[in-house]
Motif scaffolding. Sequence first.
Motif, short mmCIF file in Angstrom:
data_model
loop_
_atom_site.label_atom_id
_atom_site.label_comp_id
_atom_site.label_asym_id
_atom_site.label_seq_id
_atom_site.Cartn_x
_atom_site.Cartn_y
_atom_site.Cartn_z
N PRO A 5 0.84 -1.20 0.00
CA PRO A 5 0.00 0.00 0.00
C PRO A 5 0.87 1.24 0.00
O PRO A 5 2.03 1.19 0.37
CB PRO A 5 -0.78 -0.12 1.31
CG PRO A 5 0.03 -1.02 2.17
CD PRO A 5 0.82 -1.90 1.28
N ASN A 6 0.29 2.33 -0.43
CA ASN A 6 1.03 3.58 -0.43
C ASN A 6 1.40 3.96 0.99
O ASN A 6 0.63 3.77 1.91
CB ASN A 6 0.16 4.70 -0.99
CG ASN A 6 -0.01 4.57 -2.49
OD1 ASN A 6 0.53 3.64 -3.09
ND2 ASN A 6 -0.75 5.47 -3.08
N VAL A 7 2.58 4.51 1.11
CA VAL A 7 3.04 4.94 2.42
C VAL A 7 2.12 6.01 2.98
O VAL A 7 1.98 6.18 4.18
CB VAL A 7 4.50 5.43 2.34
CG1 VAL A 7 4.60 6.64 1.42
CG2 VAL A 7 5.07 5.73 3.69
N THR A 8 1.45 6.72 2.09
CA THR A 8 0.56 7.80 2.54
C THR A 8 -0.80 7.28 2.96
O THR A 8 -1.60 8.01 3.52
CB THR A 8 0.28 8.80 1.39
OG1 THR A 8 -0.31 8.07 0.32
CG2 THR A 8 1.52 9.46 0.92
N PRO A 40 4.84 -8.26 4.10
CA PRO A 40 4.21 -6.94 4.06
C PRO A 40 5.21 -5.86 3.66
O PRO A 40 6.41 -6.07 3.67
CB PRO A 40 3.80 -6.74 5.52
CG PRO A 40 4.87 -7.42 6.29
CD PRO A 40 5.38 -8.56 5.44
N GLY A 41 4.68 -4.73 3.30
CA GLY A 41 5.57 -3.64 2.97
C GLY A 41 4.81 -2.44 2.45
O GLY A 41 3.58 -2.43 2.44
N MET A 42 5.57 -1.46 2.05
CA MET A 42 4.95 -0.25 1.56
C MET A 42 5.64 0.27 0.32
O MET A 42 6.82 0.05 0.09
CB MET A 42 5.02 0.83 2.65
CG MET A 42 3.91 0.72 3.66
SD MET A 42 4.07 2.03 4.84
CE MET A 42 5.61 1.60 5.60
N ASP A 43 4.85 1.00 -0.44
CA ASP A 43 5.33 1.61 -1.65
C ASP A 43 5.58 3.09 -1.38
O ASP A 43 4.78 3.72 -0.69
CB ASP A 43 4.25 1.45 -2.72
CG ASP A 43 4.74 1.89 -4.07
OD1 ASP A 43 5.23 1.04 -4.80
OD2 ASP A 43 4.63 3.09 -4.38
N HIS A 44 6.66 3.62 -1.92
CA HIS A 44 6.97 5.03 -1.60
C HIS A 44 6.01 5.99 -2.29
O HIS A 44 5.92 7.15 -1.91
CB HIS A 44 8.42 5.36 -1.94
CG HIS A 44 8.73 5.28 -3.40
ND1 HIS A 44 8.97 4.10 -4.05
CD2 HIS A 44 8.85 6.26 -4.34
CE1 HIS A 44 9.24 4.35 -5.33
NE2 HIS A 44 9.16 5.63 -5.52
#
Length: 707
Positions: A5-8, A40-44
Amino acid sequence: VIPPPNVTGSLHIGHALNNTLQDILTRYHRMKGKAALWLPGMDHAGIATQMVVERQLAAAGNISRRDMGRDAFVAKVWDWKAESGGAINGQLRRLGASCDWSRERFTLDEGLSTAVRKVFVQLHKEGLIYRDKRLVNWDPQFQTAISNLEVEQKEVDGHFWHFAYPLEDGSGEIVVATTRPETMLADTAVAVHPSDARYTAVIGRAVRLPIVNRPIPIIADEYPDPEKGSGAVKITPAHDFNDFAVGKRHNLPVINIFDDFARINDNAPPEYRGLDRFEARKKVVEAFEALGLLREVEKTRHTVPHGDRSGVVVEPYLTDQWYVAADVLAKPAIAAIENGDTVFVPKNWETTYFEWMRNIEPWCISRQLWWGHRIPAWYGPDGRAFVEETEAEAQGKADEHYGRSTPLRQDEDVLDTWFSSGLWPFSTLGWPEKTSDLARFYPTHTLITGFDIIFFWVARMMMQGIHFTGQVPFKRIFINALVRDATGAKMSKSKGNVMDPLELVDDYGADALRFTLAAMSGQARDIKLSRQRIEGYRNFGTKLWNATRFCQMNGCARAEDFAPASVSAPLNRWIVGETTRTAQAVTAALADCGFGESTEQLYRFIWNQFCDWYVELAKPLLTGDDAAAKAETQATAAWVLDVILRLLHPAMPFITEELWAQTQDLGAPREHGGFLMTARWPELPASLIDPAADAQVGLVIEAISEG
RNA sequence: GGGCGGCUAGCUCAGCUGGUUAGAGCACCUCGUUUACACCGAGGGGGUCGGGGGUUCGAAUCCCUCGCCGCCCACCA
């Protein structure tokens, strides 16, 4: 893989759905004894994040990123990320997501950045990444190029203005129509169809472009449609994709009249310079009117390209950008679906995938932003690019090339966010190192995602994954429905129509929300969630809770040596069979991503069979004098409940764990293949189903039902 | 202009490769506070499965066609 998911972002109902399904599948496979990694993780989220921080700066003191400078701004974004980014992960935990948080990754972290540079450099060496000067979709608000996918076509009311261009020799005029009058300042020709009899006489002659007062040729080209309008088209190579192609065919000059903000630049007459494009439009029309050359104004509805983030009209704009030869990468990605290495569920999404992949355009990957992976290209004084993974390597190559130490300047641009997300399935596992994770967990078993990012993400992962690992990045792609609002519109923060899943978790519990989402995850295109539905499944949880309590009160405890095959009372034999049937149906459904089917089976069995009939019919046995029958019923009920909890666990982890804790000692969670596994999935043989008992109990039920 | 999806009870939706009186949740009506559960139980009303054709012994389910609603893709001046 979890779609990062977006970091925002904060958790919206779509995430809740998507992650619930992934969690169900992950828990299910772990219970089956597999080592299931859910990373899991995040997209910048390049543009989105930069936008958020820029807005904050503007609100805080009207500071622009340019005032701050690149380094300070990027530092600011990292600060922001540390502080407010990734709120979504905590929210995912509340939903019960059993990710392996120790392996969490971020697209801008060191390892993933290494992978990005390696991929870029290799593709460049293979000639699949190149720099090119051509028209791009330019977002004047962010002053960056964006890809075709980031352009949204919106239908708006507009006008057709019919302008008369006088022939150079004064012998007449040619009428052209346009929806964008301001671009006429950059016209370099008028085109007509070669077989259009009305114009054969003027081909090769010139018109004098009004306002600009510049002679431009009348050329013959297949592009104009004689049936449309006057059959003559103004050609503006710098500001229209079609015209650019026409211009190329005829070697027309390309005159750009915009700056990065889409204001008129110095290539236009002085009185227009500095004007916003829409002001210029008005002024051009007024000028034509004043000159007596405005022939007609026609109202029209037409589609106009808008930036999906900025919402402003994007401009075709001539710039240097980096491109990926997507058509080459697409070929094996198409083949992989054709030959079944990867399958779509539901299958009809293949059509959509093929349609896009077979007509794929070069992918513009450079962005004039600061937040992202900086392009690993360094330029010498003569503009020659050295593309290497590190500055030192580039410097080495440059020094070698120039024969002496030469200062280099790194490309200012960053890469499209999706360039790095496209590597996610393998970059997160340590690629390009041959890590044990990569060996164990690649390719991904099942990707679960929404169809809105099939092109943005799925297609890119397929292309990049196959190219760099030699295998498909995932075996199966499950496309889940998109949650929309009541009007069918996509939920988005800007529209203010979001539904907050955390609020629903507060009101009904995570289990109820999860179960509802799973139940509604059918193959339809969109989901309109209703609170009543969640409430119903909340009640279902309560029902199960009460049934368990009843059994406990009646001394139903799990007997270690209990053998379901050897129960004798017809009622017990019947429920053992029904339990078995349910277990098999749920197993079959989950193996096929049939989330709705599995929840329905469980709901029906637990409520309509176990609670409504078995518990009621078992009451006399549990309170009667027949000690043997009583003991058998107690053990059977405990066994059934145990199976139920196991089957229900993937969808309702919280309540099942709590009931386990109360009803029995499963022992400490066991480690299996590096993952914690609380309980095994029940595998029950069909031999436990006893048709005779079914018939017997069936008759009893029928009799009671009919009074 | 292409492609895709939806149209089933008042509302939100299940109904897979065609087969007994079309289902669920919520809402609605009647009754029930007997020792799991009123976040409950028993019972009930309510649908010509968008329209029209066709295939079939039999279609909500397959084919054709039309109609709305929506989404995606597309450089039409």
